[in-house]
Design a protein around this motif. Sequence first.
Motif, mmCIF file in Angstrom:
data_model
loop_
_atom_site.group_PDB
_atom_site.id
_atom_site.type_symbol
_atom_site.label_atom_id
_atom_site.label_comp_id
_atom_site.label_asym_id
_atom_site.label_seq_id
_atom_site.Cartn_x
_atom_site.Cartn_y
_atom_site.Cartn_z
ATOM 1 N N GLU A 89 -1.622 2.248 -14.785
ATOM 2 C CA GLU A 89 -0.601 2.498 -13.757
ATOM 3 C C GLU A 89 -0.576 3.976 -13.368
ATOM 4 O OE1 GLU A 89 1.715 0.538 -12.261
ATOM 5 O OE2 GLU A 89 1.504 -1.371 -13.294
ATOM 6 N N ARG A 146 -0.845 2.514 10.204
ATOM 7 C CA ARG A 146 -0.562 3.444 9.110
ATOM 8 C C ARG A 146 -1.580 3.231 8.005
ATOM 9 N NH1 ARG A 146 4.978 5.327 8.718
ATOM 10 N NH2 ARG A 146 6.047 4.593 10.558
ATOM 11 N N LEU A 148 -3.030 2.997 4.371
ATOM 12 C CA LEU A 148 -2.593 2.700 3.002
ATOM 13 C C LEU A 148 -3.608 3.336 2.068
ATOM 14 C CD1 LEU A 148 -1.054 1.174 0.762
ATOM 15 C CD2 LEU A 148 -2.347 -0.868 1.373
ATOM 16 N N ARG A 198 -0.556 -5.218 -5.366
ATOM 17 C CA ARG A 198 0.603 -5.965 -4.854
ATOM 18 C C ARG A 198 1.747 -5.029 -4.515
ATOM 19 N NH1 ARG A 198 0.375 -10.572 -9.236
ATOM 20 N NH2 ARG A 198 -0.605 -12.243 -8.035
ATOM 21 N N ARG A 199 1.993 -4.056 -5.407
ATOM 22 C CA ARG A 199 3.102 -3.134 -5.174
ATOM 23 C C ARG A 199 2.840 -2.292 -3.921
ATOM 24 N NH1 ARG A 199 3.261 0.003 -9.877
ATOM 25 N NH2 ARG A 199 2.215 1.626 -8.733
ATOM 26 N N LYS A 200 1.598 -1.830 -3.775
ATOM 27 C CA LYS A 200 1.271 -1.006 -2.608
ATOM 28 C C LYS A 200 1.356 -1.824 -1.323
ATOM 29 C CE LYS A 200 -1.414 2.604 -4.875
ATOM 30 N NZ LYS A 200 -2.689 3.343 -4.936
ATOM 31 N N ALA A 202 3.318 -4.412 -0.893
ATOM 32 C CA ALA A 202 4.746 -4.673 -0.662
ATOM 33 C C ALA A 202 5.415 -3.465 -0.011
ATOM 34 C CB ALA A 202 5.435 -5.026 -1.982
ATOM 35 N N GLU A 203 4.971 -2.252 -0.417
ATOM 36 C CA GLU A 203 5.556 -1.039 0.163
ATOM 37 C C GLU A 203 5.234 -0.918 1.650
ATOM 38 O OE1 GLU A 203 3.984 2.053 -2.316
ATOM 39 O OE2 GLU A 203 5.365 1.595 -3.961
ATOM 40 N N MET A 204 4.128 -1.552 2.089
ATOM 41 C CA MET A 204 3.736 -1.476 3.502
ATOM 42 C C MET A 204 4.372 -2.585 4.330
ATOM 43 S SD MET A 204 1.945 1.216 3.538
ATOM 44 C CE MET A 204 1.002 1.359 5.069
ATOM 45 N N GLU A 206 7.239 -3.161 5.289
ATOM 46 C CA GLU A 206 8.225 -2.770 6.302
ATOM 47 C C GLU A 206 7.556 -2.354 7.614
ATOM 48 O OE1 GLU A 206 10.183 1.137 5.892
ATOM 49 O OE2 GLU A 206 9.263 1.225 3.894
#
Length: 228
Positions: A89, A146, A148, A198-200, A202-204, A206
């Motif tokens: 992580e 944008r 990532l 997955r987390r990255k 999910a952050e996108m 929006e």
Amino acid sequence: LIVEDDETIGSVLASTLTDHGHEVIWHRLGGEALAEAAATPLEFILLDLGLPDLDGIEVCRQLRILHPEAVLVMLTARTEEMDVVVGLEAGADDYLTKPVRFGELLARLRAHLRRVAPPPGLRGRQATAGDLTVDTAGRRVMVSGRELSLRTKEFDLLARLIANPGIAVSRETLMSQVWDEHWFGPTKTLDVHVAVLRRKLAEMAEFGSVPRIVTLRGHGYRLDPPAR
Ligand code: CA
């Protein structure tokens, strides 16, 4: 760069890698390693997590910031399972357990230093799922314009999954195609990379619609394009 305070392990690592044609810098302390890393271009970092002066995980995090493109492999004792997850992580690409088997180390080094070729049919092309675009030629991932930011193996993993949207890909296939064609041993690295991805993603979410990585228990993973 080797960061290892144990004289025996460090000297064997340094001489093995030197014998195989690599230019090696070896530091015993985390502080020295960070000072070196701030001034020196690095391709591959072997980091012992148990250092006498600094927390190995923190050193890992700072090395990753200094060298986002370098391959970073942690060295850890077999018992430090939580360290592995936390280290991955914190930016490590992979880990090796002690005692280090040199055949395995050299295989991992080779596998990491050769960038994974994009899947056939995807070369120089863009794959899209919802508002997410993976450009395998430029190694860029965009969501509605944008960018990532992904690390090497995260990108390779996403590129492999998006090559066949909606189709199950086995753990073995992912390990062999994204990590090492002669992969053996544990595959926790895969799960942690999926979790970070997955987390990255999910952050996108929006900014646009992004695909979902579905876990297929006992088999592997599948990338599902977002529902319309
Ligand atoms: Ca140590």
